[in-house]
Enzyme design. Structure first.
Site, short mmCIF file in Angstrom:
data_model
loop_
_atom_site.label_atom_id
_atom_site.label_comp_id
_atom_site.label_asym_id
_atom_site.label_seq_id
_atom_site.Cartn_x
_atom_site.Cartn_y
_atom_site.Cartn_z
N TRP A 168 77.33 52.28 41.10
CA TRP A 168 78.61 52.71 41.67
C TRP A 168 79.73 51.70 41.41
O TRP A 168 80.89 52.00 41.61
CB TRP A 168 78.48 52.92 43.18
N ASN A 169 79.40 50.48 40.99
CA ASN A 169 80.47 49.45 40.94
C ASN A 169 81.40 49.59 39.74
O ASN A 169 82.55 49.15 39.81
CB ASN A 169 79.89 48.03 41.05
N LYS A 192 72.14 60.20 35.41
CA LYS A 192 72.10 60.29 36.87
C LYS A 192 72.99 59.18 37.43
O LYS A 192 72.63 58.01 37.40
CB LYS A 192 70.68 60.14 37.40
N GLU A 268 69.91 46.61 32.55
CA GLU A 268 70.97 45.64 32.85
C GLU A 268 70.90 45.43 34.35
O GLU A 268 71.31 46.29 35.13
CB GLU A 268 72.30 46.21 32.37
N CYS A 302 77.80 42.56 38.63
CA CYS A 302 76.60 41.77 38.34
C CYS A 302 76.95 40.48 37.61
O CYS A 302 76.12 39.58 37.53
CB CYS A 302 75.59 42.59 37.56
N GLU A 400 71.59 37.67 44.99
CA GLU A 400 72.87 38.17 44.48
C GLU A 400 73.72 38.55 45.69
O GLU A 400 73.32 39.38 46.50
CB GLU A 400 72.57 39.39 43.61
N GLU A 477 74.32 45.87 25.44
CA GLU A 477 75.24 47.01 25.39
C GLU A 477 76.56 46.54 24.77
O GLU A 477 76.95 45.37 24.92
CB GLU A 477 75.48 47.55 26.79
P1 ADP Z 1 72.64 49.03 44.16
O1 ADP Z 1 71.85 48.16 45.08
O2 ADP Z 1 73.72 48.32 43.47
O3 ADP Z 1 73.04 50.36 44.72
P2 ADP Z 1 70.47 50.26 42.83
O4 ADP Z 1 69.61 49.63 41.82
O5 ADP Z 1 69.88 50.64 44.14
O6 ADP Z 1 71.69 49.29 42.96
O7 ADP Z 1 71.17 51.57 42.26
C1 ADP Z 1 71.56 51.73 40.92
C2 ADP Z 1 71.17 53.13 40.49
O8 ADP Z 1 69.78 53.27 40.64
C3 ADP Z 1 71.80 54.26 41.29
O9 ADP Z 1 72.11 55.32 40.40
C4 ADP Z 1 70.68 54.68 42.22
O10 ADP Z 1 70.74 56.03 42.58
C5 ADP Z 1 69.49 54.47 41.33
N1 ADP Z 1 68.22 54.31 42.05
C6 ADP Z 1 68.01 53.72 43.25
N2 ADP Z 1 66.69 53.76 43.56
C7 ADP Z 1 66.06 54.38 42.52
C8 ADP Z 1 64.70 54.71 42.22
N3 ADP Z 1 63.71 54.41 43.05
N4 ADP Z 1 64.45 55.35 41.06
C9 ADP Z 1 65.45 55.65 40.21
N5 ADP Z 1 66.74 55.37 40.42
C10 ADP Z 1 67.05 54.74 41.56
#
Ligand code: ADP
Length: 499
Positions: A168-169, A192, A268, A302, A400, A477
């Protein structure tokens, strides 16, 4: 002028009539078919107001979308790179044409100040332009013959159907940085996006389709079930490559889940960026670099600095000048003029920052400025903070932060700085300031990081390889290397040649 001019962005393009209560930019950018009465709710992190509800795709829906993407890539990969580039460049043009609307949408959805959102549209568009051109340069090899009558060749071919999971960032640029090389190489992609920021992703998808990129070739799947959809994408034998940007914890899970299909991965992941200030640094330039590198997007990138390592001879001057500048940063809704620090993405992000600061203070660290929540609307706002006396036993040093908190550690010798900087499982970005040429070279070589800024606090650009080492990830990337992630090498030996 917009804000404090801290940030990269397009300040002159700021408009005064921002209207966030009636999100007309959603009507203008997001197709009605992507919205739903019930589904994934998107809120403005500054106000907690509901912005929209988008379609909640099930695993079965996503499976069908993947099959269609696989069919669509056959015709797309048969086009010349120049023909694909025509569509990609039209996509880039649409983003730039709608820069301001997209920026409003991004600020509403992820909270970053408007100037940063304006900058992100251009940054995101730059990857499309870059890879539209790079697609034309996916050269193979002709290998000098090793035996008479035979000729060895290397062809580079699109890897096939690909998937991306994005954060989302940077709700726009983290998608184009993956989709542009994939599409330019002749692949299809299913994306996604993060649950917090599906609207920007949907706007991006809509512009891609308007630019003539086939609908089934590039699809955004919005869902309330990221883990299930993620697992499906990893285990799908159709998907040949997955590119992920997000936390190291989720990256590890995806890597595990991708092992059964031996999927090619780009990861990443998290960082723990050091920012070393040597006592021979140009201190003014180090302060400017520190501000942009630490406080951009409220510290939620990040590559944001996590630890300031400052040589003891200049530590007190650096800290007092940094704290003075930081305490002047204005906190608030990113849609308002002059705001430099928007909200954190949600309440749990705020709680994490508070926990890290409390832990540091309980172990003897000292707050120079900030160190508390800020009450603005309903959102999760945290004051820009500078903390000194940080040591490696504090969580602030190890985790982090992803918030507007500068943790300052002091050191005496160059070797200590390098040891402290490398004392982490992460290896994404590192920065250091010095005016000594020999030291520049020595330190750059010894830092265990994928990217190093010398006398620079912002290093991201489409022309250079972005990525980490150690547990910060796999692959690169952007740059001429970014498209390699989406092609396979095929060795062909032609025999029977009567030479
Ligand atoms: P943040 O802590 O910055 O939200 P995440 O790694 O949780 O970072 O999220 C980054 C992406 O990973 C988002 O698109 C989130 O929906 C997705 N995500 C989170 N958990 C899972 C999972 N178990 N499997 C696949 N994608 C995931």
């Amino acid at each position: 002028m917009f804000g404090t001019s801290l940030f990269i962005g397009v300040e002159s393009a700021f408009v005064n009539d921002l209207e966030f209560t009636v999100p007309s930019y959603i009507d203008a950018l997001v197709p009605e078919s992507a919205l739903a009465d019930e589904g994934l709710e998107v809120v403005n992190p500054a106000t907690l107001a509901l912005l929209a509800t988008v379609v909640d795709y099930s695993e079965q829906d996503v499976e069908e979308i993947v099959v269609k993407a696989d069919r669509a890539r056959v015709a797309w990969s048969a086009l010349t790179a120049k023909e694909r580039a025509r569509h990609l460049l039209a996509w880039r043009d649409l983003l730039i044409e709608h820069q301001e609307l997209l920026a409003k949408l991004m600020t509403a959805e992820c909270g970053k100040p408007m100037a940063e959102s304006m900058g992100e549209v251009l940054y995101g568009a730059s990857f499309i332009e870059w890879f539209a051109e790079e697609g034309k340069r996916v050269y193979g090899d002709i290998i000098p013959s090793h035996v008479q009558g035979k000729q060895a060749l290397v062809l580079k071919q699109p890897i096939g159907t690909t998937a991306a999971i994005t954060p989302w960032n940077f709700p726009l640029a983290m998608i184009t940085r993956k989709a542009a090389p994939a599409l330019a190489a002749g692949c299809s992609m299913v994306v996604k996006p993060a649950e917090a920021t599906p609207l920007t992703a949907l706007a991006l998808e809509s512009f891609a389709h308007q630019a003539g990129i086939p609908r089934d070739l590039f699809r955004v799947v919005t869902t309330t079930r990221p883990a299930q959809v993620g697992s499906l994408l990893c285990s799908s034998p159709i998907i040949r490559k997955l590119s992920f940007t997000g936390s190291t914890a989720v990256g590890r899970t995806l890597m595990r889940q991708s092992s059964d299909t031996v999927k090619k991965l780009s990861l990443e992941l998290g960082g723990n960026a050091p920012f070393i200030v040597f006592d021979d640094a140009d201190i003014e330039s180090a302060i400017e670099g520190a501000l942009v590198s630490k406080y951009r997007n409220a510290g939620q990138t990040c590559v944001c600095v996590n630890r300031f390592l400052v040589q003891d001879g200049i530590a007190s001057e650096f800290v007092s000048r940094l704290a003075a500048r930081v305490s002047a940063l204005s906190v608030g809704n990113g849609s308002e003029e002059g705001v430099a620090i928007g909200p954190l993405i949600n309440a749990s992000a705020l709680e994490k920052v508070e926990r890290l600061v409390e832990d540091a203070v309980s172990k003897g660290a000292h707050i120079e400025t900030g160190g508390h929540r800020v009450a603005v609307d309903e959102g999760s706002f945290y004051a820009p903070t500078v903390i000194t006396g940080v040591t490696p036993d504090m969580s602030l040093f190890r985790e982090e932060i992803f918030g507007p908190v500068a943790a300052v550690v002091t050191f005496t010798h160059e070797a200590d700085a390098i040891a402290l900087a490398n004392d982490t499982e992460y290896g994404l970005a590192a920065y250091f300031y010095t005016q000594n040429l020999g030291r520049s070279w020595r330190v750059a070589q010894q830092l265990e990081y994928g990217m190093v800024g010398i006398n620079e606090g912002i290093i991201s650009t489409e022309v250079a390889p972005f990525g980490g080492i150690k547990q910060s990830g796999l692959g690169r990337e952007g740059s001429k290397y970014g498209i390699d992630e989406y092609v396979e090498m095929k060795y062909v030996l032609v025999g029977g040649l009567q030479l």
